[in-house]
Enzyme design. Structure first.
Site, PDB file in Angstrom:
ATOM      1  N   TYR A 155      -4.618 -10.116  -1.042  1.00 41.28           N
ATOM      2  CA  TYR A 155      -4.631  -8.687  -1.675  1.00 41.28           C
ATOM      3  C   TYR A 155      -5.483  -7.908  -0.794  1.00 41.28           C
ATOM      4  O   TYR A 155      -5.188  -6.801  -0.218  1.00 41.28           O
ATOM      5  CB  TYR A 155      -4.822  -8.761  -3.017  1.00 41.28           C
ATOM      6  CG  TYR A 155      -4.676  -7.548  -3.692  1.00 41.28           C
ATOM      7  CD1 TYR A 155      -3.430  -6.859  -3.971  1.00 41.28           C
ATOM      8  CD2 TYR A 155      -5.648  -6.972  -4.311  1.00 41.28           C
ATOM      9  CE1 TYR A 155      -3.133  -5.612  -4.419  1.00 41.28           C
ATOM     10  CE2 TYR A 155      -5.623  -5.560  -4.815  1.00 41.28           C
ATOM     11  CZ  TYR A 155      -4.273  -5.057  -5.017  1.00 41.28           C
ATOM     12  OH  TYR A 155      -4.232  -3.680  -5.740  1.00 41.28           O
ATOM     13  N   LYS A 159      -4.563  -4.642   1.948  1.00 39.17           N
ATOM     14  CA  LYS A 159      -4.836  -3.488   1.434  1.00 39.17           C
ATOM     15  C   LYS A 159      -5.737  -2.829   2.709  1.00 39.17           C
ATOM     16  O   LYS A 159      -5.910  -1.413   2.843  1.00 39.17           O
ATOM     17  CB  LYS A 159      -5.843  -3.274  -0.039  1.00 39.17           C
ATOM     18  CG  LYS A 159      -4.426  -3.574  -1.019  1.00 39.17           C
ATOM     19  CD  LYS A 159      -3.454  -2.444  -1.154  1.00 39.17           C
ATOM     20  CE  LYS A 159      -2.577  -2.940  -2.530  1.00 39.17           C
ATOM     21  NZ  LYS A 159      -1.557  -1.736  -2.387  1.00 39.17           N
ATOM     22  N   THR A 192      -2.203  -2.522 -16.253  1.00 39.96           N
ATOM     23  CA  THR A 192      -0.659  -2.661 -15.657  1.00 39.96           C
ATOM     24  C   THR A 192      -0.582  -4.390 -15.793  1.00 39.96           C
ATOM     25  O   THR A 192      -1.201  -4.933 -16.046  1.00 39.96           O
ATOM     26  CB  THR A 192      -0.482  -2.192 -14.194  1.00 39.96           C
ATOM     27  OG1 THR A 192      -1.443  -2.844 -13.424  1.00 39.96           O
ATOM     28  CG2 THR A 192      -0.584  -0.676 -14.228  1.00 39.96           C
TER      29      THR A 192
END
Length: 249
Positions: A155, A159, A192
């Site tokens: 991740y 990014k 989220t």
């Protein structure tokens, strides 16, 4: 008419972005694997323009066809003033030390977080090249690109690469006759599915899981609705693109 193309609208920030951008002068193009009936019904209730394009971002070689479909829709709109792309879709998993992650897991993470925005950007610029209107791309990055933690190598790497890609595209567009303004934004810690996913990780695979549980328990996570509002404010600023990587909302 202003057009907003948003990926990852099935839930979370993407859903909130699309819902808040519904307006008589806007057309929202939603892209996600699963169709969000809630958004479709909301647009119908408000009598606003929204089209849904069911698409799996892993299928990057089919994105030219997706954009041809999008442009068919967009070219039928009256008085096009601006067109914006929000590369919002992303995935956190796999959460584990790199030696425990197989090639499939690595490839899927990098495809969704990096390759899909790269190809979407390429398609967007190519298909809007001759349009003398306001054109903008917002890439949703993450503080994880800068602040590293164990078990998030896929991740964080994807990014960080997305930020570098955004900087490169900004340089390329600088002297174009009808440039596309681009920026990469760190949205903060949001309540989220991605946060729920990291809180469900084992302590063996992610040693910082207790800290993330504590942050949620103390109510320190932003809502998707709050975050979407801040992102829209940034996207619509007159000086959007002057700061290419925005680390705080």
């Amino acid at each position: 008419m202003n057009v907003f193309i948003i990926t990852g609208t099935s839930r979370g920030i993407g859903e909130a972005l699309a819902a808040q951008l519904l307006d008589d002068s806007h057309h929202i193009c939603c892209i996600s694997r699963a169709v969000n009936d809630k958004l479709i019904n909301l647009a119908k209730e408000k009598n606003n323009r929204l089209s849904y394009h069911s698409f799996d971002l892993n299928h990057i070689t089919a994105m030219d066809e997706l954009f041809a479909e999008l442009m068919d829709t967009i070219q039928q709109l009256p008085e096009l003033h601006a067109i914006y792309l929000i590369n919002n879709a992303g995935m956190l998993s796999p959460i584990a030390p790199i030696e425990h992650i197989d090639a499939t897991g690595i490839a899927e993470n990098v495809t969704v977080n990096l390759l899909a925005p790269m190809v979407m950007t390429s398609c967007f610029i190519r298909h809007t090249l001759a349009l003398p209107i306001d054109k903008r791309i917002m890439n949703i990055s993450s503080g994880s690109a800068k602040y590293l933690l164990p078990s998030q190598s896929c991740y964080s790497t994807s990014k960080a690469a997305l930020d570098s890609f955004t900087k490169s595209v900004s340089l390329e567009q600088m002297n174009k006759p009808h440039p596309v303004k681009v920026a990469s934004v760190y949205p903060g810690m949001i309540d989220t599915q991605m946060q729920a996913e990291i809180r469900s990780a084992s302590r063996e695979s992610f040693p910082y899981v207790d800290q993330f549980i504590q942050i949620a328990d103390q109510g320190q996570l932003q809502t998707a609705e709050y975050t979407a509002g801040k992102l829209i404010d940034i996207l619509l600023r007159f000086d959007f693109g002057s700061t290419v990587v925005i680390e705080e909302l």
